[in-house]
Each structure stands twice: as structure tokens, then as C-alpha cells.
Design a protein around this motif. Structure first.
Motif, mmCIF file in Angstrom:
data_model
loop_
_atom_site.group_PDB
_atom_site.id
_atom_site.type_symbol
_atom_site.label_atom_id
_atom_site.label_comp_id
_atom_site.label_asym_id
_atom_site.label_seq_id
_atom_site.Cartn_x
_atom_site.Cartn_y
_atom_site.Cartn_z
ATOM 1 N N LYS A 18 46.286 39.960 33.923
ATOM 2 C CA LYS A 18 44.917 40.471 33.778
ATOM 3 C C LYS A 18 44.397 41.093 35.071
ATOM 4 C CE LYS A 18 43.698 36.994 30.275
ATOM 5 N NZ LYS A 18 42.868 35.786 30.004
ATOM 6 N N SER A 19 45.062 40.809 36.187
ATOM 7 C CA SER A 19 44.632 41.320 37.489
ATOM 8 C C SER A 19 45.332 42.634 37.807
ATOM 9 C CB SER A 19 44.953 40.286 38.584
ATOM 10 O OG SER A 19 44.929 40.880 39.864
ATOM 11 N N ASP A 20 44.552 43.691 38.041
ATOM 12 C CA ASP A 20 45.147 44.981 38.413
ATOM 13 C C ASP A 20 45.945 44.859 39.704
ATOM 14 O OD1 ASP A 20 44.032 46.217 36.220
ATOM 15 O OD2 ASP A 20 42.259 46.931 37.303
ATOM 16 N N TYR A 21 45.434 44.066 40.640
ATOM 17 C CA TYR A 21 46.124 43.903 41.922
ATOM 18 C C TYR A 21 47.462 43.197 41.732
ATOM 19 C CZ TYR A 21 47.268 41.944 46.517
ATOM 20 O OH TYR A 21 47.931 41.572 47.661
ATOM 21 N N LEU A 22 47.478 42.099 40.975
ATOM 22 C CA LEU A 22 48.710 41.327 40.810
ATOM 23 C C LEU A 22 49.741 42.046 39.948
ATOM 24 C CD1 LEU A 22 47.379 37.670 40.341
ATOM 25 C CD2 LEU A 22 48.290 38.748 42.415
ATOM 26 N N ARG A 23 49.285 42.844 39.006
ATOM 27 C CA ARG A 23 50.200 43.480 38.051
ATOM 28 C C ARG A 23 51.265 44.332 38.742
ATOM 29 N NH1 ARG A 23 46.689 46.423 35.026
ATOM 30 N NH2 ARG A 23 45.687 44.493 34.388
ATOM 31 N N LEU A 181 52.465 38.675 52.051
ATOM 32 C CA LEU A 181 52.852 37.592 51.146
ATOM 33 C C LEU A 181 51.758 36.536 51.052
ATOM 34 C CD1 LEU A 181 56.623 36.943 52.013
ATOM 35 C CD2 LEU A 181 55.666 38.413 50.223
ATOM 36 N N ARG A 182 51.125 36.234 52.184
ATOM 37 C CA ARG A 182 50.031 35.245 52.178
ATOM 38 C C ARG A 182 48.869 35.724 51.317
ATOM 39 N NH1 ARG A 182 51.295 35.290 57.912
ATOM 40 N NH2 ARG A 182 52.533 33.441 58.437
ATOM 41 N N LYS A 183 48.466 36.986 51.514
ATOM 42 C CA LYS A 183 47.358 37.541 50.731
ATOM 43 C C LYS A 183 47.680 37.520 49.243
ATOM 44 C CE LYS A 183 44.832 41.810 49.737
ATOM 45 N NZ LYS A 183 44.769 43.273 49.931
ATOM 46 N N LEU A 184 48.893 37.937 48.899
ATOM 47 C CA LEU A 184 49.326 37.971 47.505
ATOM 48 C C LEU A 184 49.282 36.571 46.896
ATOM 49 C CD1 LEU A 184 50.686 39.275 45.035
ATOM 50 C CD2 LEU A 184 52.883 39.074 46.251
ATOM 51 N N SER A 185 49.808 35.605 47.608
ATOM 52 C CA SER A 185 49.912 34.241 47.072
ATOM 53 C C SER A 185 48.546 33.574 46.931
ATOM 54 C CB SER A 185 50.834 33.412 47.972
ATOM 55 O OG SER A 185 52.124 34.001 48.018
ATOM 56 N N ILE A 186 47.650 33.821 47.881
ATOM 57 C CA ILE A 186 46.295 33.269 47.774
ATOM 58 C C ILE A 186 45.550 33.907 46.596
ATOM 59 C CG2 ILE A 186 44.037 33.193 48.923
ATOM 60 C CD1 ILE A 186 45.615 32.808 51.578
ATOM 61 N N THR A 187 45.781 35.188 46.364
ATOM 62 C CA THR A 187 45.171 35.865 45.207
ATOM 63 C C THR A 187 45.665 35.239 43.908
ATOM 64 O OG1 THR A 187 45.023 37.924 46.450
ATOM 65 C CG2 THR A 187 44.791 38.083 44.064
ATOM 66 N N ILE A 188 46.955 34.926 43.843
ATOM 67 C CA ILE A 188 47.512 34.257 42.659
ATOM 68 C C ILE A 188 46.813 32.918 42.436
ATOM 69 C CG2 ILE A 188 49.570 33.122 41.722
ATOM 70 C CD1 ILE A 188 51.224 35.284 43.234
ATOM 71 N N ALA A 189 46.664 32.142 43.513
ATOM 72 C CA ALA A 189 46.020 30.828 43.397
ATOM 73 C C ALA A 189 44.589 30.950 42.875
ATOM 74 C CB ALA A 189 46.034 30.133 44.762
ATOM 75 N N ASN A 190 43.847 31.905 43.402
ATOM 76 C CA ASN A 190 42.466 32.091 42.943
ATOM 77 C C ASN A 190 42.409 32.511 41.482
ATOM 78 O OD1 ASN A 190 40.707 31.481 45.196
ATOM 79 N ND2 ASN A 190 41.595 33.235 46.241
ATOM 80 N N ASN A 191 43.335 33.368 41.068
ATOM 81 C CA ASN A 191 43.365 33.801 39.669
ATOM 82 C C ASN A 191 43.694 32.647 38.728
ATOM 83 O OD1 ASN A 191 43.433 36.994 38.790
ATOM 84 N ND2 ASN A 191 43.690 36.695 40.976
#
Length: 261
Positions: A18-23, A181-191
């Protein structure tokens, strides 16, 4: 309050999509059926067949179209390798292997290698004592030479990312990459937390391709903190373990009273 765990790979995948950034960091992933398997093999040439609720890499299978028509499709599970001359033979075999359990099919990513062995990256993300997500550890996982998965429980070797990436990135490039990688992983956690509010920790498994693009392979909500003991820098493990005590995964060890007079 108990720490929340989420077994279903498919449930976590649907939230992240659902996240444009994560997709942009997610390999195409679909539920296993005849059409999805055929379409993805035709489009990508290699896919991974995974049980939705599997752990430790158990049951993860790599399937590839070969360039030899008589061999058709190459199948590997653990160290077992088989060939199927037709798609129908492959599909029927997989249908029996899944034993009634739901599976996903994921686009295969050709992993970077270190000394001819594939590796991926695990990022540990935890709630810190201020209840804010923090990426507390990054470690590489070097696959066993004969296996397709990198998990420690399947013979993989935990190793410092600096060592594994030494042939692929300069120190400054690696520093920037680790921040990414840190930014990506923290975004995953928040989602994921938006749907699972009692999450306290996740382990993000990330593949890196030849262009140094990170791909989210899987997110584990019961990550193994002890692999970080394998790093030369023991302060990483000490932080990971300290945070895990703070949010209740482990009990704080009591200090025995002195027996002196």
C-alpha cells in the motif's frame, strides 16, 4: 502487554504494497496458483516458492526456467535438485508439496556474492526506550555454498556487511547504503505498526542486486537477536539485547546479593 507476532508473509506483503515508497523495493509477489506461477516464470525466469507461514527458510524453493528444453525447469529445495520437462509436471509436483498450506510466488532476485557465495542482509529494527523505532543492527548472511537460503539455521554464516560488500562498494558508498537500509527498514516498521500496534521488533531481510538496489525479501516479527553476537563490534549486540529487555522480550537478570560480611 504481549509483543505482537505476525506469521503470514502474505498479510505483511499486502500492507507494505500500500506504500508507494516501499513498493519500489518489493519483488513482485503473488499467491501461488497455476496462472501466477506460469506468468511469473515466463516473465522473470526465476521465482521463489514459499509457504506463507514458514520460518527459518524452511520450505523455500527456487524454481528456474532452464535454457535446455529437455530439462525444462530446475527445482531446488535445500540441497535437493530436480528437473521437470514440462510446466504441468512442475505445477503438479508443487501442488502436492504444499500439502494444503497456502504459498506465495516471489520474483527471484540474483543476489550479490562474496567468494562465489550468495548473501543478503538482515536489519534489526526495535522500539527504543523512548518508544521510537530504531534500526539497531545490520548484518550480512552468507549462504551455505550448496543451499539457496542464507538463514543461520540453514547453514548460513552471519558476517559483517563491511566484509561482504568490500568488493561491491567503497567505504563512503557503503555508509550511504547502510543509511538507506536503515530508513527503509524503519519505514517498514512504521507501516506494519499501523496494522499491528503491539509490534516491538522486526527483522528485515534484504536482497541486493548488481545495481545495489535493495529488495525486501521478507519481514520477520520474531527476529533472532543472537546472530549479532557474531559481529566483531559487540556493542551492536549489547544494544539489541538491552532494547529487547526494555520492551519485555527477555527478563532482566537479577544481580545476586553479595555473600561478603
Amino acid at each position: 502487554m504481549t509483543i505482537q507476532r505476525v506469521k503470514s508473509k502474505w498479510a505483511k506483503t499486502k500492507i507494505m504494497l500500500k506504500s508507494d515508497y516501499l513498493r519500489q523495493f518489493m519483488p513482485v509477489t503473488k499467491l501461488f496458483d497455476r496462472t501466477n506461477l506460469r506468468t511469473m516464470l515466463n516473465e522473470y525466469g526465476m521465482v521463489y516458492f514459499k509457504p506463507i507461514n514458514g520460518t527459518f527458510g524452511n520450505g523455500v524453493t527456487r524454481i528456474e526456467r532452464t535454457t535446455t528444453p529437455s530439462l525444462g525447469y530446475r527445482y531446488q529445495l535445500d540441497t535437493k535438485i530436480m528437473f521437470f520437462s514440462s510446466f504441468e509436471q512442475l505445477y503438479q509436483y508443487l501442488s502436492k508439496q504444499k500439502k494444503g498450506r497456502s504459498h506465495i510466488v516471489q520474483k527471484g532476485i540474483h543476489l550479490l556474492r562474496h567468494q562465489k557465495r550468495r548473501f543478503d542482509i538482515r536489519v534489526m529494527v526495535q522500539k527504543n526506550p523512548r518508544n521510537v523505532w530504531e534500526a539497531t543492527g545490520i548484518i550480512g548472511r552468507l549462504a551455505h555454498p550448496a543451499k539457496i537460503v542464507t538463514n543461520y539455521h540453514s547453514g548460513g554464516t552471519p558476517m559483517a556487511i563491511e566484509r561482504l560488500m568490500s568488493d561491491h562498494a567503497s567505504p563512503s558508498e557503503l555508509a550511504a547504503f547502510k543509511n538507506r537500509l536503515r530508513k527503509l527498514s524503519i519505514t517498514i516498521a512504521n507501516n506494519l505498526e499501523a496494522s499491528y500496534p503491539r509490534l516491538k521488533e522486526i527483522g528485515v531481510d534484504i536482497a541486493i542486486d548488481a545495481k545495489l538496489h535493495p529488495w525486501i525479501l521478507e519481514v520477520n516479527t520474531l527476529p533472532d537477536p543472537f546472530i549479532f553476537r557474531k559481529l566483531p563490534d559487540q556493542s551492536v549486540f549489547h544494544k539489541v539485547y538491552r532494547y529487547a529487555i526494555a520492551y519485555g522480550r527477555f527478563k532482566r537478570k537479577r544481580v545476586k546479593p553479595s555473600s561478603g560480611g
